[in-house]
Write an enzyme that holds these catalytic residues in place. Structure first.
Site, PDB file in Angstrom:
ATOM      1  CE1 TYR A  48      53.212  48.919-105.488  1.00 53.05           C
ATOM      2  CE2 TYR A  48      53.240  51.265-104.991  1.00 53.05           C
ATOM      3  CZ  TYR A  48      53.914  50.067-105.166  1.00 53.05           C
ATOM      4  OH  TYR A  48      55.273  50.024-105.007  1.00 53.05           O
ATOM      5  CB  SER A  69      55.751  52.208-101.803  1.00 49.50           C
ATOM      6  OG  SER A  69      55.479  53.197-102.779  1.00 49.50           O
TER       7      SER A  69
HETATM    8  P1  NAD Z   1      59.602  44.228-110.249  1.00 44.19           P
HETATM    9  O1  NAD Z   1      58.279  44.163-110.922  1.00 44.19           O
HETATM   10  O2  NAD Z   1      60.838  44.275-111.068  1.00 44.19           O
HETATM   11  O3  NAD Z   1      59.743  43.079-109.181  1.00 44.19           O
HETATM   12  C1  NAD Z   1      58.658  42.560-108.469  1.00 44.19           C
HETATM   13  C2  NAD Z   1      59.020  41.186-107.982  1.00 44.19           C
HETATM   14  O4  NAD Z   1      57.903  40.587-107.326  1.00 44.19           O
HETATM   15  C3  NAD Z   1      59.415  40.273-109.119  1.00 44.19           C
HETATM   16  O5  NAD Z   1      60.497  39.482-108.699  1.00 44.19           O
HETATM   17  C4  NAD Z   1      58.177  39.432-109.300  1.00 44.19           C
HETATM   18  O6  NAD Z   1      58.454  38.159-109.863  1.00 44.19           O
HETATM   19  C5  NAD Z   1      57.716  39.301-107.860  1.00 44.19           C
HETATM   20  N1  NAD Z   1      56.339  38.873-107.766  1.00 44.19           N
HETATM   21  C6  NAD Z   1      55.232  39.563-108.142  1.00 44.19           C
HETATM   22  N2  NAD Z   1      54.157  38.794-107.980  1.00 44.19           N
HETATM   23  C7  NAD Z   1      54.573  37.599-107.456  1.00 44.19           C
HETATM   24  C8  NAD Z   1      53.930  36.398-107.089  1.00 44.19           C
HETATM   25  N3  NAD Z   1      52.609  36.233-107.218  1.00 44.19           N
HETATM   26  N4  NAD Z   1      54.678  35.397-106.618  1.00 44.19           N
HETATM   27  C9  NAD Z   1      56.025  35.518-106.502  1.00 44.19           C
HETATM   28  N5  NAD Z   1      56.685  36.629-106.841  1.00 44.19           N
HETATM   29  C10 NAD Z   1      55.966  37.664-107.321  1.00 44.19           C
HETATM   30  O7  NAD Z   1      59.532  45.535-109.368  1.00 44.19           O
HETATM   31  P2  NAD Z   1      60.502  46.151-108.271  1.00 44.19           P
HETATM   32  O8  NAD Z   1      60.514  47.592-108.523  1.00 44.19           O
HETATM   33  O9  NAD Z   1      61.787  45.429-108.187  1.00 44.19           O
HETATM   34  O10 NAD Z   1      59.604  45.898-106.978  1.00 44.19           O
HETATM   35  C11 NAD Z   1      60.061  45.256-105.819  1.00 44.19           C
HETATM   36  C12 NAD Z   1      59.306  45.819-104.630  1.00 44.19           C
HETATM   37  O11 NAD Z   1      59.653  47.191-104.465  1.00 44.19           O
HETATM   38  C13 NAD Z   1      57.785  45.783-104.785  1.00 44.19           C
HETATM   39  O12 NAD Z   1      57.188  45.468-103.549  1.00 44.19           O
HETATM   40  C14 NAD Z   1      57.470  47.214-105.173  1.00 44.19           C
HETATM   41  O13 NAD Z   1      56.161  47.577-104.826  1.00 44.19           O
HETATM   42  C15 NAD Z   1      58.496  47.964-104.369  1.00 44.19           C
HETATM   43  N6  NAD Z   1      58.777  49.317-104.808  1.00 44.19           N
HETATM   44  C16 NAD Z   1      59.376  49.571-106.006  1.00 44.19           C
HETATM   45  C17 NAD Z   1      59.662  50.886-106.363  1.00 44.19           C
HETATM   46  C18 NAD Z   1      60.348  51.239-107.640  1.00 44.19           C
HETATM   47  O14 NAD Z   1      60.549  52.426-107.902  1.00 44.19           O
HETATM   48  N7  NAD Z   1      60.745  50.316-108.472  1.00 44.19           N
HETATM   49  C19 NAD Z   1      59.308  51.911-105.521  1.00 44.19           C
HETATM   50  C20 NAD Z   1      58.691  51.631-104.316  1.00 44.19           C
HETATM   51  C21 NAD Z   1      58.446  50.331-103.971  1.00 44.19           C
END
Ligand code: NAD
Length: 253
Positions: free
Chosen positions: A158, A145
């Protein structure tokens, strides 16, 4: 030697693949030819359909709640039972909890650290044990991130987890590069997913964030696919321990 981004014949594991960035990464890897095990606690129907539509590799869904270590061995064994191999692990599943640091609870600390860091480490360990046991090469891609580089506000667990993940990426790269396993991370900027819905719904935060992104728009999940394919492919065989920002230029400001 021609540069190769071809993943034909490889098997990838993508955690949290039912939605958002995980879904886009799974579709991109499958598009490059990989068979993809979709790991998570929710239905993967949308991702299965998207993979089938994109062409390329096949998909298999594996139900797993990654807030505990119960599924760790099973994710590897079910994947290997499917295609006979496991070449690429994308640790994408992650959660976020928002509250002022002064009020932050132990429950919100532990929940985030368990999914974002503890399970990532032990799943990576199980994956590496499998590869090393077979004498095979592999690729681990951690989804970090901007909070791997910056402090942020109101997301203490986080930020701790994602900063820790950058360090873990470097440590595992140092230990496993010599064993043929590339460990790298991608640091997504601000992407339109469930994870950032609260920010996008807050007019002030939304405007402040957009105003700081040189590219001028929130990232679309598909815009992460190229970096994932690169770090999964032979093209990155000499790349170890990096945290690659895909952020529309945010960190360049
Ligand atoms: P999202 O919330 O849409 O997806 C998160 C995913 O993690 C989902 O598929 C959810 O089901 C899964 N998950 C969470 N807890 C779980 C558990 N206990 N068991 C199994 N699966 C679990 O969010 P996203 O934005 O797609 O996030 C994906 C990754 O990217 C994460 O690690 C997030 O921190 C990171 N991220 C996202 C952004 C952004 O801008 N969206 C930025 C930086 C990092």
């Amino acid at each position: 030697m021609a540069v190769s981004f071809d993943l034909t014949g490889k098997t990838a594991i993508v955690t949290g693949a039912n939605t958002g960035l995980g879904q886009a990464i799974a579709v991109a890897l499958a598009g490059a030819g990989a068979d993809v095990a979709l790991v998570g606690r929710s239905s993967m129907a949308g991702t299965e359909a998207a993979v089938a539509k994109a062409g390329g590799g096949r998909s298999l869904s594996i139900q797993a709640d990654l807030s505990t270590l119960e599924p760790v061995e099973r994710v590897i064994s079910e994947t290997v039972a499917w295609t006979g191999r496991a070449d690429i692990l994308v640790n994408n599943a992650g959660i976020i909890r928002r509250a002022d640091a002064i009020d932050f609870t132990e429950a919100d600390w532990d929940a985030v650290m368990d999914v974002n860091l503890k399970t990532v480490f032990f799943l990576s360990q199980a994956f590496a044990r499998h590869l090393i046991g077979k004498g095979e090469r592999g690729k681990i891609i951690n989804i970090a991130s901007l909070l791997s580089f910056q402090g942020g506000i109101r997301i203490p667990s986080y930020t701790a987890s994602k900063s820790g993940l950058a360090g873990l990426t470097r440590l595992l790269a140092c230990e496993w590069a010599g064993k043929g396993i590339n460990v790298n991370a991608i640091a997504p900027g601000y992407f339109s997913t469930n994870n950032t819905e609260a920010l996008r719904n807050d007019p002030d935060r939304n405007a402040a964030i957009l105003g700081r992104i040189p590219a001028g728009h929130w990232g679309e999940p598909e815009e992460l696919g190229g970096a994932a394919v690169f770090l999964a492919a032979p093209a990155s065989d000499y790349v170890h321990g990096i945290v690659l920002p895909v952020d529309g230029g945010w960190l360049a400001r």
